[in-house]
Design a protein around this motif. Structure first.
Motif, mmCIF file in Angstrom:
data_model
loop_
_atom_site.group_PDB
_atom_site.id
_atom_site.type_symbol
_atom_site.label_atom_id
_atom_site.label_comp_id
_atom_site.label_asym_id
_atom_site.label_seq_id
_atom_site.Cartn_x
_atom_site.Cartn_y
_atom_site.Cartn_z
ATOM 1 N N THR A 7 -4.938 -4.503 -7.030
ATOM 2 C CA THR A 7 -5.524 -3.597 -8.020
ATOM 3 C C THR A 7 -6.005 -4.418 -9.205
ATOM 4 O O THR A 7 -5.499 -5.509 -9.474
ATOM 5 C CB THR A 7 -4.505 -2.539 -8.507
ATOM 6 N N ASP A 20 -3.112 5.613 -1.646
ATOM 7 C CA ASP A 20 -4.198 4.626 -1.638
ATOM 8 C C ASP A 20 -5.245 4.904 -0.565
ATOM 9 O O ASP A 20 -6.318 4.301 -0.582
ATOM 10 C CB ASP A 20 -3.644 3.207 -1.376
ATOM 11 N N LEU A 26 -8.870 3.149 -0.235
ATOM 12 C CA LEU A 26 -9.016 2.163 0.838
ATOM 13 C C LEU A 26 -10.165 2.543 1.765
ATOM 14 O O LEU A 26 -10.960 1.695 2.164
ATOM 15 C CB LEU A 26 -7.726 2.051 1.657
ATOM 16 N N HIS A 86 -7.602 -5.787 -0.212
ATOM 17 C CA HIS A 86 -6.612 -5.527 0.827
ATOM 18 C C HIS A 86 -6.499 -6.746 1.731
ATOM 19 O O HIS A 86 -7.504 -7.391 2.035
ATOM 20 C CB HIS A 86 -7.083 -4.320 1.636
ATOM 21 N N VAL A 113 -2.086 -4.759 -1.039
ATOM 22 C CA VAL A 113 -3.342 -4.368 -1.677
ATOM 23 C C VAL A 113 -3.401 -4.999 -3.059
ATOM 24 O O VAL A 113 -2.376 -5.378 -3.633
ATOM 25 C CB VAL A 113 -3.514 -2.833 -1.786
ATOM 26 N N PRO A 136 0.830 -1.206 0.000
ATOM 27 C CA PRO A 136 0.000 0.000 0.000
ATOM 28 C C PRO A 136 0.866 1.259 0.000
ATOM 29 O O PRO A 136 1.986 1.251 0.504
ATOM 30 C CB PRO A 136 -0.800 -0.118 1.297
ATOM 31 N N ARG A 137 0.314 2.314 -0.602
ATOM 32 C CA ARG A 137 0.983 3.615 -0.649
ATOM 33 C C ARG A 137 0.078 4.653 -0.002
ATOM 34 O O ARG A 137 -1.133 4.452 0.113
ATOM 35 C CB ARG A 137 1.265 4.008 -2.096
ATOM 36 N N LEU A 171 -8.005 0.186 -7.147
ATOM 37 C CA LEU A 171 -7.790 -0.529 -5.894
ATOM 38 C C LEU A 171 -9.016 -1.377 -5.604
ATOM 39 O O LEU A 171 -10.128 -0.866 -5.523
ATOM 40 C CB LEU A 171 -7.542 0.470 -4.762
#
Length: 119
Positions: free
Chosen positions: A58, A13, A17, A66, A56, A9-10, A63
């Motif tokens: 995609t 995101d 999220l 998770h 996560v 994850p970034r 997205l």
């Protein structure tokens, strides 16, 4: 046909999220509060402690899922908690299976797994 792409994850995101965590299908049957704010999502899933292992999914750059494995400490070091959710619109495409197979199970092997149901 596309397939899920898994990655870490970034920070960017967090809005997606948060939106996904607040979808009716993600929340159904859980004991979660009615709404999760972005600050809570950032703290829990992006700015995490070393014992949190998060990935996560995609799908075509959207997205869609998770999974987090949280390892416990001390006498419960052999245990962990798994948090998994998939966007309502992407159920049935193998995203949850990919998250479990490629991430969470890879973190657990060869440790024995004990599952407990929590809702």
């Amino acid at each position: 046909m596309s397939a899920p792409v898994l990655r870490a994850p970034r920070a960017d995101d967090v809005p997606a999220l948060t939106a996904m965590m607040n979808l009716p299908g993600v929340r159904a049957g859980t004991a979660r509060l009615p709404f999760t704010p972005e600050t809570g999502v950032r703290e829990r899933y992006v700015d995490t402690a070393p014992h949190f292992h998060t990935v996560v999914a995609t799908w075509d750059d959207t997205l869609t899922g998770h999974a987090t494995l949280v390892r416990r400490f001390g006498r419960q070091a052999h245990c962990g908690d798994i948090y998994l959710f998939v966007h309502d619109d992407y159920w049935g495409r193998g995203i949850g299976t990919a998250l479990i197979d490629c991430h969470v199970m890879g973190q657990l092997r060869p440790t024995p797994v004990r599952a407990e149901g929590v809702s």
